[in-house]
Design an enzyme around this catalytic site. Structure first.
Site, PDB file in Angstrom:
ATOM      1  N   TYR A   1      23.061  45.580  42.169  1.00 49.66           N
ATOM      2  CA  TYR A   1      24.411  45.120  42.387  1.00 49.66           C
ATOM      3  C   TYR A   1      25.406  45.656  43.547  1.00 49.66           C
ATOM      4  O   TYR A   1      25.443  46.896  43.584  1.00 49.66           O
ATOM      5  CB  TYR A   1      25.017  45.480  40.898  1.00 49.66           C
ATOM      6  CG  TYR A   1      24.416  45.003  39.597  1.00 49.66           C
ATOM      7  CD1 TYR A   1      23.546  43.949  39.914  1.00 49.66           C
ATOM      8  CD2 TYR A   1      24.529  45.560  38.374  1.00 49.66           C
ATOM      9  CE1 TYR A   1      22.953  43.393  38.645  1.00 49.66           C
ATOM     10  CE2 TYR A   1      24.329  45.218  37.154  1.00 49.66           C
ATOM     11  CZ  TYR A   1      23.233  43.996  37.302  1.00 49.66           C
ATOM     12  OH  TYR A   1      22.687  43.559  36.149  1.00 49.66           O
ATOM     13  N   GLY A  22      24.213  38.129  28.926  1.00 49.05           N
ATOM     14  CA  GLY A  22      24.750  36.883  28.861  1.00 49.05           C
ATOM     15  C   GLY A  22      24.955  36.290  27.535  1.00 49.05           C
ATOM     16  O   GLY A  22      24.969  34.830  27.405  1.00 49.05           O
ATOM     17  N   LYS A  55      28.319  32.824  30.308  1.00 47.33           N
ATOM     18  CA  LYS A  55      29.006  32.625  31.321  1.00 47.33           C
ATOM     19  C   LYS A  55      30.413  31.927  30.980  1.00 47.33           C
ATOM     20  O   LYS A  55      31.052  31.186  31.652  1.00 47.33           O
ATOM     21  CB  LYS A  55      28.477  31.855  32.572  1.00 47.33           C
ATOM     22  CG  LYS A  55      27.108  32.138  32.995  1.00 47.33           C
ATOM     23  CD  LYS A  55      26.815  31.357  34.314  1.00 47.33           C
ATOM     24  CE  LYS A  55      25.555  31.864  34.722  1.00 47.33           C
ATOM     25  NZ  LYS A  55      25.041  31.207  36.048  1.00 47.33           N
ATOM     26  N   LEU A  82      31.075  30.290  25.820  1.00 46.65           N
ATOM     27  CA  LEU A  82      31.511  30.406  24.277  1.00 46.65           C
ATOM     28  C   LEU A  82      32.519  31.380  24.080  1.00 46.65           C
ATOM     29  O   LEU A  82      32.512  32.290  23.357  1.00 46.65           O
ATOM     30  CB  LEU A  82      30.061  31.230  23.620  1.00 46.65           C
ATOM     31  CG  LEU A  82      28.526  30.449  23.648  1.00 46.65           C
ATOM     32  CD1 LEU A  82      27.676  31.333  23.384  1.00 46.65           C
ATOM     33  CD2 LEU A  82      28.972  29.362  22.679  1.00 46.65           C
TER      34      LEU A  82
END
Length: 302
Positions: free
Chosen positions: A51, A197, A201, A204
């Site tokens: 990251y 997740g 993304k 929901l």
């Protein structure tokens, strides 16, 4: 916040954790986000060496200064970028894992990593060599436990049979129910799932009804299908937020120890952790499953 045992280990993780990939690059804001998570009872803080090419680990390490013992600190390994001009390559060798862990420890400013995870994996990897590397790191006291982050059935099967992993990180939400094929088997092996997740993304969450909604859909769902599903969910929500119901869903199976939504603001941490206060009924879970698709991995199988 309920704490769940992670696999066969002594690690206990909050049922709502914090995925750090979305922290951004502002040190002050990242620190506020992590401190808020700890204050709300979050114990699992998950990052990866890849990251921001190590910068995310540095942010996490600085934020945990003086608070290290309050969390289960997890990071990942396997992607190497230090010798290429741009991008990265998959490098799951024993030598690289043993080199990379020392760099992660330095960036995180800690003496040990609670959960060290293989960040991917293929069936062609030197799996015995990888397992040996992780076991050596446990013996040396540099890591407490290890796991994998993979959605590939053939890889998962090999590590369940050949290693002492305590966790498998998998993308899992109402819109991606592929892991359900494996949950009973994972549980039978005394391994836990870390669900990443869970909000698909943002599909929901209330975002689906705004101009920020994706026009591409998600997985094999069209935008119109997603709106139909979340409308049905909202109709039986009894005032509970869509995002909270969605965060709870992966936790309905006992194999899932924690779900790790990301957060790019303190407000998102506040909101996500409120999901710990609600429960889903068996009937609600059945309806959610009726309204969504039970899909399966069609690649990377024996």
């Amino acid at each position: 916040m309920q704490l769940n045992k992670l696999g066969s280990s002594e690690l206990r993780v909050s049922e709502i954790g914090l995925g750090c990939m979305s922290l951004g690059s502002d040190e002050k804001e990242a620190t506020k986000i992590i401190h808020k998570a700890l204050d709300k009872g979050v114990t699992l803080i998950d990052t990866a060496d890849l990251y921001d090419f190590g910068e995310n680990e540095k942010l996490v390490g600085k934020a945990l200064k003086g608070k290290r013992e309050q969390c289960v600190l997890a990071t990942k390994v396997g992607n190497r970028w230090d010798h290429v001009d741009e991008g990265w390559e998959w490098a799951p060798s024993k030598d690289y894992i043993k080199t990379a862990v020392k760099r992660s420890l330095q960036r995180l400013d800690t003496d040990y990593i609670d959960l060290y995870q293989l960040h991917g994996g293929t069936i062609d990897d030197p799996i015995d060599e990888i397992i040996e590397a992780f076991e050596d790191l446990k013996t040396e006291g540099l890591i407490r436990e290890y796991g994998i982050s993979s959605i590939r059935p053939n890889v998962i099967k090999e590590y369940l049979e050949r290693s002492n992993i305590v966790s498998i990180m998998m993308q899992y939400s109402l819109l991606d129910r592929r892991p359900e094929e494996w949950l009973n088997r994972i549980q039978a092996n005394n391994v836990s799932v870390i669900a990443r997740g869970p909000l698909a993304k943002g599909n929901l969450s209330k975002r689906i009804f705004t101009d920020k909604a994706s026009d591409k859909g998600f997985m094999d769902y069209r935008p119109s299908e997603i709106k139909d599903i979340v409308t049905k969910i909202k109709d039986i929500s009894h005032g509970r937020k869509l995002s909270h119901l969605s965060l709870r869903y992966p936790l309905h199976h006992p194999a899932v120890a924690t779900t790790i939504p990301g957060a790019s603001s303190v407000g998102q941490v506040d909101d996500n952790t409120e999901a710990a206060k609600i429960e889903l009924t068996h009937k609600e879970i059945e309806l959610f499953q009726e309204w969504t698709k039970q899909t399966f991995y069609d690649k990377h199988r024996d």
